[in-house]
Design a protein around this motif. Sequence first.
Motif, PDB file in Angstrom:
ATOM      1  N   HIS A   1       0.856  -1.189   0.000  1.00  0.00           N
ATOM      2  CA  HIS A   1       0.000   0.000   0.000  1.00  0.00           C
ATOM      3  C   HIS A   1       0.891   1.238   0.000  1.00  0.00           C
ATOM      4  CE1 HIS A   1       0.889  -0.540   4.314  1.00  0.00           C
ATOM      5  NE2 HIS A   1       0.827   0.780   4.356  1.00  0.00           N
ATOM      6  N   GLN A   2       0.302   2.356  -0.352  1.00  0.00           N
ATOM      7  CA  GLN A   2       1.010   3.630  -0.352  1.00  0.00           C
ATOM      8  C   GLN A   2       0.376   4.556   0.672  1.00  0.00           C
ATOM      9  OE1 GLN A   2       0.806   5.072  -4.367  1.00  0.00           O
ATOM     10  NE2 GLN A   2       2.048   3.420  -5.199  1.00  0.00           N
ATOM     11  N   ARG A   3       1.202   5.394   1.270  1.00  0.00           N
ATOM     12  CA  ARG A   3       0.654   6.370   2.221  1.00  0.00           C
ATOM     13  C   ARG A   3      -0.219   7.369   1.468  1.00  0.00           C
ATOM     14  NH1 ARG A   3       4.997   9.444   5.514  1.00  0.00           N
ATOM     15  NH2 ARG A   3       6.507   8.658   3.985  1.00  0.00           N
ATOM     16  N   PRO A   4      -1.489   7.447   1.798  1.00  0.00           N
ATOM     17  CA  PRO A   4      -2.374   8.353   1.047  1.00  0.00           C
ATOM     18  C   PRO A   4      -2.121   9.808   1.431  1.00  0.00           C
ATOM     19  CG  PRO A   4      -3.566   7.356   2.872  1.00  0.00           C
ATOM     20  CD  PRO A   4      -2.201   6.701   2.845  1.00  0.00           C
ATOM     21  N   PRO A   5      -2.475  10.733   0.545  1.00  0.00           N
ATOM     22  CA  PRO A   5      -2.357  12.156   0.882  1.00  0.00           C
ATOM     23  C   PRO A   5      -3.162  12.469   2.133  1.00  0.00           C
ATOM     24  CG  PRO A   5      -2.844  11.881  -1.444  1.00  0.00           C
ATOM     25  CD  PRO A   5      -3.018  10.535  -0.805  1.00  0.00           C
ATOM     26  N   ARG A   6      -2.666  13.403   2.925  1.00  0.00           N
ATOM     27  CA  ARG A   6      -3.373  13.834   4.133  1.00  0.00           C
ATOM     28  C   ARG A   6      -3.677  15.325   4.018  1.00  0.00           C
ATOM     29  NH1 ARG A   6      -0.086  12.061   9.340  1.00  0.00           N
ATOM     30  NH2 ARG A   6      -1.856  13.138  10.251  1.00  0.00           N
ATOM     31  N   ALA A   7      -4.818  15.694   4.515  1.00  0.00           N
ATOM     32  CA  ALA A   7      -5.194  17.109   4.517  1.00  0.00           C
ATOM     33  C   ALA A   7      -4.705  17.762   5.803  1.00  0.00           C
ATOM     34  CB  ALA A   7      -6.700  17.265   4.400  1.00  0.00           C
ATOM     35  N   TYR A   8      -4.374  19.038   5.706  1.00  0.00           N
ATOM     36  CA  TYR A   8      -4.074  19.778   6.929  1.00  0.00           C
ATOM     37  C   TYR A   8      -5.325  19.802   7.799  1.00  0.00           C
ATOM     38  CZ  TYR A   8       0.180  21.617   4.766  1.00  0.00           C
ATOM     39  OH  TYR A   8       1.413  21.733   4.175  1.00  0.00           O
ATOM     40  N   PRO A   9      -5.179  19.605   9.113  1.00  0.00           N
ATOM     41  CA  PRO A   9      -6.372  19.564   9.974  1.00  0.00           C
ATOM     42  C   PRO A   9      -7.004  20.932  10.192  1.00  0.00           C
ATOM     43  CG  PRO A   9      -4.373  19.355  11.290  1.00  0.00           C
ATOM     44  CD  PRO A   9      -3.942  19.293   9.857  1.00  0.00           C
ATOM     45  N   HIS A  10      -6.325  21.985   9.807  1.00  0.00           N
ATOM     46  CA  HIS A  10      -6.901  23.332  10.006  1.00  0.00           C
ATOM     47  C   HIS A  10      -6.279  24.294   9.012  1.00  0.00           C
ATOM     48  CE1 HIS A  10      -3.102  24.151  12.075  1.00  0.00           C
ATOM     49  NE2 HIS A  10      -3.338  23.111  12.836  1.00  0.00           N
TER      50      HIS A  10
END
Length: 320
Positions: A311-320
């Motif tokens: 698996h690949q690390r998926p993109p993450r959104a900034y929490p704020h």
Amino acid sequence: MSSLLEPPLFARLKGASRILVAGAGGGFDVYAGLPLALALRAAGKEVHLANLSFSHLGGLPLDVWLDADVAAIGPDTPSQERYFPERTLARWLRLHGMPETVWAFASVGVQPLRAAYRALIAHLGIDAVVLVDGGTDILMCGDEMGLGTPEEDMASLAAVAGLDGPAERLVVCLGFGVDAYHGVSHALVLENLAALARSGDYLGALSLPRDSREGTLYLDAVAHAQAATPEHPSIVQGSVAAALRGEFGDVRFTERTRHSELFVNPLMTLYFTVTVSGLAARNRYLDRLERTVLMRQISTVIAEFRDELPHQRPPRAYPH
């Protein structure tokens, strides 16, 4: 122990007398190292500029070649190439009365590139190498969903990481956020920096001030390069320059980005510094590149590694 009064980047280079500042990813990456080179020269260091070249170097005259894959480029180096950032920078350096040689590395695999670095380091007596990335995709480990454009960065990282010396080898990135244009998640960039901080290999960040001599000359150099290559201006350096001027958001400075939405912002003017050894140790496929001779072999190795990942690390959104 580090001090707030002296950024770790400059503390690590304090004992060096001859420093090579080299663009890791080709194109206009060397321009991201220009402010750093200017600051180090002002501090009394002998600084040399180099870049992994995207230009066709095969037609250059024999007398510019130091070794098989490294050439000394000056303002008057003859070439039919219109896109030749190394010569463009050399011409800008001449305009400002500065040492005007920019060394160009051929776009090759790890083995010949390391040999070229070894030859240049011996020729110049270099005691510190600073690899410079325009953007931050050199910080990708390989398991992220988006890697940006890793081939040239990884060739440079592997080549320099495998050298016997010099003792001081650093990676500096300028242009945080730019690589979103190539699919990089910058939340994952921050996650990778945090891991490097835990191992003691993240040396912090510092800002390029607009009203400094280095900032002023950088803006002038980028404007000069844009005028010299209007058909292919650097998106990375144009974005950093726009951020340095205080522009924000979807700034338009080239038709190359007309189908994309940029997010120019002050974070693009930060230098992030890590050690070559620490970054190389965290990369999950760098060892597989050791035997490469051609740049296209690096592309193949990376693709094969990616195919093997569960698996690949998926993109993450900034929490704020």
